[in-house]
Structures are given as C-alpha cells and as structure tokens.
Design a protein around this motif. Structure first.
Motif, short mmCIF file in Angstrom:
data_model
loop_
_atom_site.label_atom_id
_atom_site.label_comp_id
_atom_site.label_asym_id
_atom_site.label_seq_id
_atom_site.Cartn_x
_atom_site.Cartn_y
_atom_site.Cartn_z
N TYR A 134 -12.70 13.86 6.94
CA TYR A 134 -12.28 13.96 8.56
C TYR A 134 -13.05 13.05 9.35
CZ TYR A 134 -10.82 15.67 13.01
OH TYR A 134 -10.29 15.69 14.45
N ALA A 135 -14.26 13.02 9.15
CA ALA A 135 -15.23 12.48 10.20
C ALA A 135 -14.91 10.85 9.97
CB ALA A 135 -16.53 12.65 9.74
N ASN A 136 -14.84 10.60 8.40
CA ASN A 136 -14.65 9.16 7.99
C ASN A 136 -13.39 8.53 8.69
OD1 ASN A 136 -15.27 6.73 6.15
ND2 ASN A 136 -13.55 7.70 4.99
N MET A 137 -12.25 9.41 8.45
CA MET A 137 -10.96 8.97 8.84
C MET A 137 -10.81 8.73 10.48
SD MET A 137 -9.48 8.21 5.99
CE MET A 137 -7.97 7.95 6.70
N LEU A 138 -11.58 9.58 11.04
CA LEU A 138 -11.77 9.62 12.48
C LEU A 138 -12.24 8.19 12.84
CD1 LEU A 138 -13.17 13.00 13.84
CD2 LEU A 138 -10.83 11.74 14.45
N VAL A 153 -12.19 5.27 10.82
CA VAL A 153 -11.08 4.42 10.59
C VAL A 153 -10.13 4.29 11.51
CG1 VAL A 153 -9.13 3.97 9.01
CG2 VAL A 153 -11.42 4.90 7.92
N LYS A 154 -9.50 5.54 12.19
CA LYS A 154 -8.64 5.61 13.15
C LYS A 154 -9.03 5.11 14.43
CE LYS A 154 -4.56 7.26 14.44
NZ LYS A 154 -3.45 6.95 13.82
N LEU A 155 -10.17 5.19 14.78
CA LEU A 155 -10.96 4.37 15.96
C LEU A 155 -10.90 2.76 15.95
CD1 LEU A 155 -12.67 5.06 18.60
CD2 LEU A 155 -14.52 4.67 17.23
N GLN A 156 -11.09 2.43 14.83
CA GLN A 156 -10.89 1.03 14.45
C GLN A 156 -9.41 0.46 14.54
OE1 GLN A 156 -13.50 -1.41 14.26
NE2 GLN A 156 -11.47 -2.51 14.92
N GLU A 157 -8.70 1.23 13.94
CA GLU A 157 -7.02 1.25 14.03
C GLU A 157 -6.64 0.99 15.45
OE1 GLU A 157 -3.04 3.68 12.93
OE2 GLU A 157 -4.67 3.81 11.41
N GLU A 158 -7.07 2.00 16.34
CA GLU A 158 -6.64 2.03 17.43
C GLU A 158 -7.22 1.11 18.52
OE1 GLU A 158 -3.92 3.83 18.49
OE2 GLU A 158 -3.94 5.34 17.00
N LEU A 159 -8.50 0.46 18.04
CA LEU A 159 -8.75 -0.42 18.94
C LEU A 159 -8.11 -1.76 18.61
CD1 LEU A 159 -10.93 -1.86 20.81
CD2 LEU A 159 -12.76 -2.05 18.68
N ASP A 160 -7.68 -1.86 17.22
CA ASP A 160 -7.02 -2.94 16.92
C ASP A 160 -5.75 -3.05 17.38
OD1 ASP A 160 -9.15 -3.86 15.45
OD2 ASP A 160 -8.18 -3.14 13.25
N GLU A 161 -5.07 -1.91 17.70
CA GLU A 161 -3.80 -1.94 18.18
C GLU A 161 -3.98 -2.17 19.81
OE1 GLU A 161 -1.86 1.90 17.55
OE2 GLU A 161 -1.81 1.38 15.14
N TYR A 162 -4.86 -1.93 20.36
CA TYR A 162 -5.25 -2.15 21.87
C TYR A 162 -5.22 -3.59 22.00
CZ TYR A 162 -7.66 -3.30 26.25
OH TYR A 162 -7.97 -3.78 27.16
N LYS A 163 -6.05 -4.12 21.17
CA LYS A 163 -6.15 -5.47 21.34
C LYS A 163 -4.94 -6.66 21.07
CE LYS A 163 -10.12 -7.21 19.13
NZ LYS A 163 -11.17 -7.06 18.25
N GLU A 164 -3.94 -6.07 20.20
CA GLU A 164 -2.98 -6.60 19.83
C GLU A 164 -1.77 -6.41 20.75
OE1 GLU A 164 -2.10 -5.74 15.85
OE2 GLU A 164 -4.18 -6.57 15.23
N VAL A 205 3.74 5.66 1.46
CA VAL A 205 2.52 6.22 1.13
C VAL A 205 1.58 5.66 2.54
CG1 VAL A 205 0.37 6.84 0.11
CG2 VAL A 205 2.80 6.44 -1.22
N TYR A 206 0.97 6.65 3.33
CA TYR A 206 0.31 6.23 4.45
C TYR A 206 -1.30 6.50 4.14
CZ TYR A 206 4.46 5.14 7.20
OH TYR A 206 5.86 5.05 7.40
N ASN A 207 -1.49 8.01 3.70
CA ASN A 207 -3.13 8.16 3.59
C ASN A 207 -3.70 7.79 4.87
OD1 ASN A 207 -2.95 9.45 0.96
ND2 ASN A 207 -2.90 7.37 0.06
N LYS A 208 -3.43 8.32 5.96
CA LYS A 208 -3.95 8.08 7.20
C LYS A 208 -3.92 9.44 8.12
CE LYS A 208 -1.26 5.90 10.75
NZ LYS A 208 -0.72 4.70 11.38
N LEU A 209 -5.04 9.36 9.28
CA LEU A 209 -5.03 10.50 10.09
C LEU A 209 -3.98 10.67 11.22
CD1 LEU A 209 -6.64 12.87 11.44
CD2 LEU A 209 -8.01 11.01 12.37
#
Length: 105
Positions: free
Chosen positions: A33-37, A39-50, A3-7
C-alpha cells in the motif's frame, strides 16, 4: 478484460459494478500500500501536468487526496502536517514572490 493493478479510490468497485461490470479487487498489505501510494502520487502529478487549465484544479484535489492518504498511512495528522508546512514557510518563505534562482557565485 482490462488488467489495471493500481490503487483506486474506495468507491470505484461499486461504481464499476453499477455499470454492469465486475471489478476484481484485493486488499494490499501495508508495504505494498505504501509503495502504491507513491506510484499513485506520481500518476496524479503527471495527470495534473498534462491537464488543461479547466481540469487542473480537479487534478490538484486528487494530488491532495493522495497526500492525505500517505499522511494517514504514516500516522501523521493533517494538523501535524500543516504545522510542518507552516514552520517551513516561516523559516524559508513560500512561493508568492515567484523567485527563480539563476545562479550562486
């Protein structure tokens, strides 16, 4: 089952199904959708940093894709956004000089 529940990007369900798996998706309402965007922005930022050096450009592309989706959701064109960016750059400068503010007295 995972189960992912992610954009996700628009073509991900077809990619999953092309691998013989079943993807369950649903269309979000505007507020979710606005909320999940965000969340996705933070997810992608974390992925960039790592990410390692070799993967950072791809992660930046993902970040920009999310930014563009946020702009679209807010009804802001990329041209309008770019004008805001350039106006801020003209007023405050960019980051080319690599300045670190140590302190202000």
């Amino acid at each position: 089952m995972i189960v992912y529940n992610k954009l996700i990007r628009d073509k991900i369900p077809q990619i999953i199904e092309s691998k013989g798996k079943r993807a369950e998706v649903r269309v979000m309402d505007t507020d979710e959708y606005a909320n999940m965007l965000n969340v996705k922005l933070q997810e992608e930022l974390d992925e960039y940093k790592e990410a390692g050096e070799a993967d950072q450009i791809a992660e930046l592309a993902d970040l920009v894709e999310v930014v563009y989706a946020i702009l679209d959701n807010k009804g802001v064109s990329i041209d309008s956004f770019e004008k805001v960016r350039l106006d801020k750059q003209a007023e405050h400068g960019g980051f080319k000089d690599k300045l670190l503010l140590v302190k202000v007295e």
